[in-house]
Design a protein around this motif. Structure first.
Motif, PDB file in Angstrom:
ATOM      1  N   GLU A   1       0.712  -1.319  -0.136  1.00 23.47           N
ATOM      2  CA  GLU A   1      -0.027   0.133   0.004  1.00 23.47           C
ATOM      3  C   GLU A   1       0.802   1.333  -0.045  1.00 23.47           C
ATOM      4  O   GLU A   1       1.603   1.398   0.643  1.00 23.47           O
ATOM      5  CB  GLU A   1      -0.786  -0.088   1.182  1.00 23.47           C
ATOM      6  N   LEU A   2       0.803   1.929  -0.986  1.00 23.55           N
ATOM      7  CA  LEU A   2       1.359   3.393  -1.064  1.00 23.55           C
ATOM      8  C   LEU A   2       0.431   4.474  -0.715  1.00 23.55           C
ATOM      9  O   LEU A   2      -0.656   4.527  -1.257  1.00 23.55           O
ATOM     10  CB  LEU A   2       1.961   3.373  -2.453  1.00 23.55           C
ATOM     11  N   HIS A   3       1.007   5.808  -0.057  1.00 28.47           N
ATOM     12  CA  HIS A   3       0.281   6.793   0.070  1.00 28.47           C
ATOM     13  C   HIS A   3       0.924   8.129  -0.444  1.00 28.47           C
ATOM     14  O   HIS A   3       1.957   8.111   0.308  1.00 28.47           O
ATOM     15  CB  HIS A   3      -0.046   6.694   1.585  1.00 28.47           C
ATOM     16  N   TYR A   4       0.595   8.734  -1.098  1.00 27.03           N
ATOM     17  CA  TYR A   4       1.077  10.264  -1.527  1.00 27.03           C
ATOM     18  C   TYR A   4       0.051  11.064  -2.108  1.00 27.03           C
ATOM     19  O   TYR A   4      -1.253  10.472  -2.213  1.00 27.03           O
ATOM     20  CB  TYR A   4       1.853   9.806  -2.515  1.00 27.03           C
ATOM     21  N   PRO A   5       0.292  12.483  -1.994  1.00 29.97           N
ATOM     22  CA  PRO A   5      -0.663  13.239  -2.323  1.00 29.97           C
ATOM     23  C   PRO A   5      -0.478  13.374  -4.201  1.00 29.97           C
ATOM     24  O   PRO A   5       0.309  13.483  -4.664  1.00 29.97           O
ATOM     25  CB  PRO A   5      -0.061  14.751  -1.667  1.00 29.97           C
ATOM     26  N   VAL A   6      -1.634  13.770  -4.494  1.00 24.83           N
ATOM     27  CA  VAL A   6      -2.048  14.139  -5.962  1.00 24.83           C
ATOM     28  C   VAL A   6      -2.740  15.309  -5.988  1.00 24.83           C
ATOM     29  O   VAL A   6      -3.873  15.347  -5.841  1.00 24.83           O
ATOM     30  CB  VAL A   6      -2.427  12.924  -6.887  1.00 24.83           C
ATOM     31  N   ARG A   7      -2.256  16.100  -6.797  1.00 22.15           N
ATOM     32  CA  ARG A   7      -2.841  17.743  -6.593  1.00 22.15           C
ATOM     33  C   ARG A   7      -3.470  18.060  -5.422  1.00 22.15           C
ATOM     34  O   ARG A   7      -4.474  18.574  -5.166  1.00 22.15           O
ATOM     35  CB  ARG A   7      -3.935  17.735  -7.772  1.00 22.15           C
ATOM     36  N   GLY A   8      -2.683  17.829  -4.286  1.00 21.73           N
ATOM     37  CA  GLY A   8      -3.126  18.328  -3.178  1.00 21.73           C
ATOM     38  C   GLY A   8      -4.000  17.379  -2.374  1.00 21.73           C
ATOM     39  O   GLY A   8      -4.301  17.738  -0.901  1.00 21.73           O
ATOM     40  N   LYS A   9      -4.558  16.392  -2.764  1.00 24.46           N
ATOM     41  CA  LYS A   9      -5.464  15.415  -2.219  1.00 24.46           C
ATOM     42  C   LYS A   9      -4.665  13.952  -2.036  1.00 24.46           C
ATOM     43  O   LYS A   9      -3.918  13.644  -2.739  1.00 24.46           O
ATOM     44  CB  LYS A   9      -6.555  15.246  -2.865  1.00 24.46           C
ATOM     45  N   PRO A  10      -5.094  13.409  -0.795  1.00 21.39           N
ATOM     46  CA  PRO A  10      -4.315  11.982  -0.582  1.00 21.39           C
ATOM     47  C   PRO A  10      -4.703  10.944  -1.375  1.00 21.39           C
ATOM     48  O   PRO A  10      -5.923  10.986  -1.764  1.00 21.39           O
ATOM     49  CB  PRO A  10      -4.827  11.801   1.001  1.00 21.39           C
ATOM     50  N   LYS A  11      -3.716  10.126  -1.764  1.00 22.91           N
ATOM     51  CA  LYS A  11      -4.327   8.977  -2.550  1.00 22.91           C
ATOM     52  C   LYS A  11      -3.531   7.739  -1.921  1.00 22.91           C
ATOM     53  O   LYS A  11      -2.433   7.488  -1.575  1.00 22.91           O
ATOM     54  CB  LYS A  11      -3.643   9.304  -3.884  1.00 22.91           C
ATOM     55  N   THR A  12      -4.096   6.730  -2.096  1.00 22.76           N
ATOM     56  CA  THR A  12      -3.737   5.379  -1.487  1.00 22.76           C
ATOM     57  C   THR A  12      -3.813   4.335  -2.870  1.00 22.76           C
ATOM     58  O   THR A  12      -5.022   4.409  -3.657  1.00 22.76           O
ATOM     59  CB  THR A  12      -4.799   4.659  -0.566  1.00 22.76           C
ATOM     60  N   VAL A  13      -2.587   3.906  -3.213  1.00 22.29           N
ATOM     61  CA  VAL A  13      -2.597   2.680  -4.135  1.00 22.29           C
ATOM     62  C   VAL A  13      -2.046   1.423  -3.589  1.00 22.29           C
ATOM     63  O   VAL A  13      -1.082   1.575  -2.929  1.00 22.29           O
ATOM     64  CB  VAL A  13      -1.631   3.428  -5.385  1.00 22.29           C
ATOM     65  N   ILE A  14      -2.902   0.299  -3.939  1.00 25.33           N
ATOM     66  CA  ILE A  14      -2.598  -0.879  -3.426  1.00 25.33           C
ATOM     67  C   ILE A  14      -2.419  -1.769  -4.572  1.00 25.33           C
ATOM     68  O   ILE A  14      -2.927  -1.897  -5.702  1.00 25.33           O
ATOM     69  CB  ILE A  14      -3.921  -1.561  -2.824  1.00 25.33           C
ATOM     70  N   TYR A  15      -1.102  -2.395  -4.601  1.00 30.64           N
ATOM     71  CA  TYR A  15      -0.471  -3.214  -5.537  1.00 30.64           C
ATOM     72  C   TYR A  15      -0.301  -4.637  -5.234  1.00 30.64           C
ATOM     73  O   TYR A  15       0.168  -5.014  -3.908  1.00 30.64           O
ATOM     74  CB  TYR A  15       1.105  -2.836  -5.935  1.00 30.64           C
TER      75      TYR A  15
END
Length: 146
Positions: free
Chosen positions: A81-95
């Motif tokens: 699980e990765l967590h990072y901001p995209v255009r100022g909003k939090p994003k979670t990506v699960i691989y």
């Protein structure tokens, strides 16, 4: 609320000379976006209503790379699980991690991507500019080698 996306880190094992280490023949699939900064990433996308995370990962892989779930083997024991901001909003990506059953299967890109590459770890890390993706690829490689 964080934007949620899911995908598969897909690899293939090339048939290599018996003398070489098994890890030398591993290549990772990265797709180049046809939008934005044209960054390179494994197939992934947003979770649709009523869909679970793993369904999303397989659907996005089919849409973006033309690969059916039946052409892949999901590797048990790996999920990131990765967590990072995209255009100022939090994003979670699960691989999840998946191996190609036939390393010669054709990749069919959607309009979202303009190119794909099968890359050894070192090159995959160069193409994947983001540090968290580079670290994830290294972690996957270590997982496959242990």
């Amino acid at each position: 609320m964080a934007v949620r996306a899911c995908g598969l880190i897909i690899y293939r094992r090339l048939q290599s000379a018996p003398s070489s280490k098994a890890t030398d023949g591993i290549e990772y699939l990265l797709l180049q976006t046809s939008y934005g900064t044209h960054h390179w990433t494994p197939p992934k996308g947003h979770v649709d209503p009523g869909e679970d995370d793993l369904q999303t990962a397989f659907r996005e892989t089919q849409e973006e790379a033309g690969l059916q779930a039946s052409q892949l083997t999901l590797i048990k024991g790996y999920k990131k699980e990765l967590h990072y901001p995209v255009r100022g909003k939090p994003k979670t990506v699960i691989y999840w991690l998946a191996e190609m059953k036939d390393c010669n299967t054709e990749i069919k890109l959607s309009k979202e991507h303009q190119a794909f590459q099968w890359l050894k770890l070192e090159d995959a890390c160069k193409f994947a500019e983001y540090e968290d993706m580079q670290a994830t690829l290294k972690e996957v490689h270590h997982f496959l080698c242990s």
